[in-house]
Design an enzyme around this catalytic site. Structure first.
Site, PDB file in Angstrom:
ATOM      1  N   SER A   1       0.817  -1.232   0.000  1.00  0.00           N
ATOM      2  CA  SER A   1       0.000   0.000   0.000  1.00  0.00           C
ATOM      3  C   SER A   1       0.849   1.281   0.000  1.00  0.00           C
ATOM      4  O   SER A   1       0.508   2.231  -0.707  1.00  0.00           O
ATOM      5  CB  SER A   1      -0.969   0.007   1.183  1.00  0.00           C
ATOM      6  OG  SER A   1      -1.957  -0.985   0.971  1.00  0.00           O
TER       7      SER A   1
ATOM      8  N   LYS B   1      -9.648  -4.897  11.330  1.00  0.00           N
ATOM      9  CA  LYS B   1     -10.791  -4.477  10.514  1.00  0.00           C
ATOM     10  C   LYS B   1     -12.121  -4.486  11.266  1.00  0.00           C
ATOM     11  O   LYS B   1     -12.972  -3.631  11.031  1.00  0.00           O
ATOM     12  CB  LYS B   1     -10.897  -5.358   9.263  1.00  0.00           C
ATOM     13  CG  LYS B   1      -9.791  -5.087   8.241  1.00  0.00           C
ATOM     14  CD  LYS B   1     -10.009  -5.905   6.986  1.00  0.00           C
ATOM     15  CE  LYS B   1      -8.928  -5.657   5.960  1.00  0.00           C
ATOM     16  NZ  LYS B   1      -9.177  -6.338   4.689  1.00  0.00           N
TER      17      LYS B   1
ATOM     18  N   ASN C   1     -11.859  -1.146   6.282  1.00  0.00           N
ATOM     19  CA  ASN C   1     -10.451  -1.173   5.872  1.00  0.00           C
ATOM     20  C   ASN C   1      -9.934   0.233   5.575  1.00  0.00           C
ATOM     21  O   ASN C   1      -8.771   0.401   5.241  1.00  0.00           O
ATOM     22  CB  ASN C   1     -10.240  -2.089   4.652  1.00  0.00           C
ATOM     23  CG  ASN C   1     -10.725  -1.461   3.365  1.00  0.00           C
ATOM     24  OD1 ASN C   1     -11.600  -0.610   3.381  1.00  0.00           O
ATOM     25  ND2 ASN C   1     -10.153  -1.878   2.255  1.00  0.00           N
TER      26      ASN C   1
ATOM     27  N   ASP D   1     -12.924  -3.135   0.168  1.00  0.00           N
ATOM     28  CA  ASP D   1     -12.530  -4.449  -0.391  1.00  0.00           C
ATOM     29  C   ASP D   1     -13.552  -4.950  -1.414  1.00  0.00           C
ATOM     30  O   ASP D   1     -13.183  -5.437  -2.488  1.00  0.00           O
ATOM     31  CB  ASP D   1     -12.377  -5.493   0.725  1.00  0.00           C
ATOM     32  CG  ASP D   1     -11.055  -5.345   1.483  1.00  0.00           C
ATOM     33  OD1 ASP D   1     -10.098  -4.800   0.901  1.00  0.00           O
ATOM     34  OD2 ASP D   1     -10.989  -5.776   2.646  1.00  0.00           O
TER      35      ASP D   1
ATOM     36  N   ALA E   1     -16.003 -17.826   3.659  1.00  0.00           N
ATOM     37  CA  ALA E   1     -16.973 -16.894   4.240  1.00  0.00           C
ATOM     38  C   ALA E   1     -16.326 -16.075   5.355  1.00  0.00           C
ATOM     39  O   ALA E   1     -16.984 -15.674   6.308  1.00  0.00           O
ATOM     40  CB  ALA E   1     -18.181 -17.668   4.763  1.00  0.00           C
TER      41      ALA E   1
ATOM     42  N   TYR F   1      -3.086 -13.369  -4.379  1.00  0.00           N
ATOM     43  CA  TYR F   1      -2.194 -12.798  -5.404  1.00  0.00           C
ATOM     44  C   TYR F   1      -0.753 -13.264  -5.213  1.00  0.00           C
ATOM     45  O   TYR F   1       0.147 -12.836  -5.922  1.00  0.00           O
ATOM     46  CB  TYR F   1      -2.278 -11.267  -5.450  1.00  0.00           C
ATOM     47  CG  TYR F   1      -2.147 -10.593  -4.105  1.00  0.00           C
ATOM     48  CD1 TYR F   1      -0.923 -10.260  -3.562  1.00  0.00           C
ATOM     49  CD2 TYR F   1      -3.297 -10.289  -3.370  1.00  0.00           C
ATOM     50  CE1 TYR F   1      -0.815  -9.645  -2.336  1.00  0.00           C
ATOM     51  CE2 TYR F   1      -3.208  -9.673  -2.130  1.00  0.00           C
ATOM     52  CZ  TYR F   1      -1.965  -9.351  -1.629  1.00  0.00           C
ATOM     53  OH  TYR F   1      -1.861  -8.743  -0.403  1.00  0.00           O
TER      54      TYR F   1
ATOM     55  N   GLY G   1      -6.026 -11.875  -7.266  1.00  0.00           N
ATOM     56  CA  GLY G   1      -6.402 -10.861  -6.272  1.00  0.00           C
ATOM     57  C   GLY G   1      -5.647  -9.544  -6.336  1.00  0.00           C
ATOM     58  O   GLY G   1      -5.988  -8.612  -5.605  1.00  0.00           O
TER      59      GLY G   1
HETATM   60  P1  NAD Z   1     -10.377 -15.208   7.093  1.00  0.00           P
HETATM   61  O1  NAD Z   1      -9.505 -15.936   8.055  1.00  0.00           O
HETATM   62  O2  NAD Z   1     -11.307 -14.166   7.571  1.00  0.00           O
HETATM   63  O3  NAD Z   1     -11.250 -16.287   6.276  1.00  0.00           O
HETATM   64  C1  NAD Z   1     -10.670 -17.424   5.706  1.00  0.00           C
HETATM   65  C2  NAD Z   1     -11.755 -18.267   5.047  1.00  0.00           C
HETATM   66  O4  NAD Z   1     -11.116 -19.386   4.404  1.00  0.00           O
HETATM   67  C3  NAD Z   1     -12.773 -18.861   5.997  1.00  0.00           C
HETATM   68  O5  NAD Z   1     -14.024 -18.915   5.355  1.00  0.00           O
HETATM   69  C4  NAD Z   1     -12.235 -20.280   6.254  1.00  0.00           C
HETATM   70  O6  NAD Z   1     -13.244 -21.193   6.612  1.00  0.00           O
HETATM   71  C5  NAD Z   1     -11.680 -20.600   4.876  1.00  0.00           C
HETATM   72  N1  NAD Z   1     -10.607 -21.619   4.923  1.00  0.00           N
HETATM   73  C6  NAD Z   1      -9.411 -21.502   5.527  1.00  0.00           C
HETATM   74  N2  NAD Z   1      -8.694 -22.632   5.364  1.00  0.00           N
HETATM   75  C7  NAD Z   1      -9.462 -23.458   4.632  1.00  0.00           C
HETATM   76  C8  NAD Z   1      -9.283 -24.781   4.132  1.00  0.00           C
HETATM   77  N3  NAD Z   1      -8.162 -25.455   4.352  1.00  0.00           N
HETATM   78  N4  NAD Z   1     -10.277 -25.329   3.383  1.00  0.00           N
HETATM   79  C9  NAD Z   1     -11.411 -24.645   3.142  1.00  0.00           C
HETATM   80  N5  NAD Z   1     -11.638 -23.397   3.585  1.00  0.00           N
HETATM   81  C10 NAD Z   1     -10.677 -22.814   4.329  1.00  0.00           C
HETATM   82  O7  NAD Z   1      -9.370 -14.610   6.003  1.00  0.00           O
HETATM   83  P2  NAD Z   1      -9.648 -13.432   4.957  1.00  0.00           P
HETATM   84  O8  NAD Z   1      -9.208 -12.151   5.551  1.00  0.00           O
HETATM   85  O9  NAD Z   1     -11.025 -13.558   4.453  1.00  0.00           O
HETATM   86  O10 NAD Z   1      -8.588 -13.791   3.817  1.00  0.00           O
HETATM   87  C11 NAD Z   1      -8.782 -14.883   2.933  1.00  0.00           C
HETATM   88  C12 NAD Z   1      -7.823 -14.738   1.740  1.00  0.00           C
HETATM   89  O11 NAD Z   1      -8.141 -13.533   1.033  1.00  0.00           O
HETATM   90  C13 NAD Z   1      -6.361 -14.631   2.136  1.00  0.00           C
HETATM   91  O12 NAD Z   1      -5.600 -15.367   1.207  1.00  0.00           O
HETATM   92  C14 NAD Z   1      -6.066 -13.143   1.975  1.00  0.00           C
HETATM   93  O13 NAD Z   1      -4.717 -12.885   1.657  1.00  0.00           O
HETATM   94  C15 NAD Z   1      -6.967 -12.806   0.793  1.00  0.00           C
HETATM   95  N6  NAD Z   1      -7.357 -11.391   0.691  1.00  0.00           N
HETATM   96  C16 NAD Z   1      -7.127 -10.759  -0.487  1.00  0.00           C
HETATM   97  C17 NAD Z   1      -7.500  -9.436  -0.637  1.00  0.00           C
HETATM   98  C18 NAD Z   1      -7.224  -8.749  -1.946  1.00  0.00           C
HETATM   99  O14 NAD Z   1      -7.337  -7.527  -2.012  1.00  0.00           O
HETATM  100  N7  NAD Z   1      -6.882  -9.464  -2.993  1.00  0.00           N
HETATM  101  C19 NAD Z   1      -8.129  -8.754   0.419  1.00  0.00           C
HETATM  102  C20 NAD Z   1      -8.376  -9.435   1.619  1.00  0.00           C
HETATM  103  C21 NAD Z   1      -7.970 -10.764   1.743  1.00  0.00           C
END
Ligand code: NAD
Length: 289
Positions: A24, A73, A94, A109, A134, A236, A257
């Site tokens: 960022s 967040k 965020n 987001d 989720a 990403y 992403g």
């Molecule tokens: P979080 O911990 O809030 O949620 C993770 C989710 O993944 C949950 O629903 C969980 O049940 C599921 N999960 C985890 N391990 C699993 C498995 N082995 N099998 C099935 N489901 C599984 O995390 P978050 O903040 O929502 O982040 C999730 C991903 O999104 C991360 O990789 C993060 O880097 C990415 N992200 C990307 C952006 C972007 O701008 N591209 C923004 C936010 C988050």
């Protein structure tokens, strides 16, 4: 481009833990410079117990505002004066905008996700989509998609301790937006097959497939992928996950992403400055990082 700082230079920042790896600062400092805005963006490691005083410093230091990332967040929600409608629905922020000491929490987001789809010419308004995961990222995506007019969102998550909590949250989003949202067990192969069959888009909103587990995919049965659907992966790192490789092999349109990250930043930048982020230049920069 060289940037000069002065006594008037305003501060924007990231509050997170860890914050130091973030891209960022590169995105926003390039954007300030390109727009000739006298401001600087820094990343601060903020411990949860220091979040309230850090947010208070937005007022005391007359900052433009901040971005928030893990783990702040949700915790920041009661610490601001007002919430955007999307932030209230999601229950997480965020971005904080400082308007003369009045702090408004936003969640960009989901906006970033919808813009990322637009950038690859994928329209999901009035359509059905499937989301795997989720958590925080998924909730932002689902809420914004529902607010923007997606007809149906089929959500799949593993049956962990959060499943009942997620169920309640998704019902609340459905009620407030009029979008048809269902939650099912990710292990239910036939429900997943039915959902994908009628979906224009599949979103991976889990970290499954992230480095160093690059051979993993949240979708085991690759025969469910088809050329007439699009697949978006919020991951990403790596740029191309196993899911995206499988989707490409099936002929589907794909994106990673990085575009969501870019456009959530662009939305925050616009909220702070009223100016557009030079997204093409920023994209070229972040692709090299
Ligand atoms: P979080 O911990 O809030 O949620 C993770 C989710 O993944 C949950 O629903 C969980 O049940 C599921 N999960 C985890 N391990 C699993 C498995 N082995 N099998 C099935 N489901 C599984 O995390 P978050 O903040 O929502 O982040 C999730 C991903 O999104 C991360 O990789 C993060 O880097 C990415 N992200 C990307 C952006 C972007 O701008 N591209 C923004 C936010 C988050």
């Amino acid at each position: 481009m060289e940037q000069m700082f002065s006594g008037h230079t305003r501060l924007a920042a990231l509050f997170a833990k860890p914050a130091r790896h973030s891209i960022s600062p590169a995105m926003h400092n390039l954007s300030f410079s390109e727009n000739n805005i006298d401001a600087v963006y820094l990343a601060f490691d903020v411990e949860p117990e220091n979040l309230a005083t850090s947010i208070e410093s937005i007022r005391t230091l007359d900052m433009l505002g901040v971005n928030l990332s893990m783990p702040h967040k949700m915790a920041a929600v009661p610490l601001v004066d007002a919430l955007s409608p999307a932030a209230a629905l999601i229950g997480a922020i965020n971005t904080i905008v400082n308007d003369n000491g009045h702090l408004t929490g936003h969640n960009t987001d989901g906006i970033g996700f919808m813009k990322a789809l637009e950038a690859i010419d994928v329209s999901i308004i009035g359509e059905t989509i499937t989301v795997i995961g989720a958590g925080g990222a998924a909730t932002a995506i689902i809420s914004q998609a529902a607010l923007d007019g997606v007809k149906e969102i089929q959500v799949f998550n593993r049956k962990d301790a959060f499943y009942p909590v997620i169920e309640v949250k998704l019902q609340e989003i459905a009620q407030q937006t009029g979008c048809n949202i269902t939650l099912q067990d990710l292990a239910d192969d036939s429900a997943l097959a039915d959902a994908l069959n009628k979906s224009q888009l599949l979103v991976n909103a889990t970290g499954v497939g992230m480095k160093p587990n690059e051979s993993e995919s949240p979708l085991k049965d690759t025969s469910l992928l088809r050329a007439s659907m699009a697949v978006y992966d919020v991951i990403y790192n790596p740029r191309e996950t196993q899911l995206l490789r499988d989707a490409k092999a099936a002929g589907a349109k794909t994106a990673n992403g990085l575009s969501m990250l870019l456009y959530q930043g662009a939305a925050a930048f616009e909220l702070w400055t009223g100016k557009e982020m030079p997204v093409k230049k920023v994209q070229a920069l972040i692709e090299t990082l």
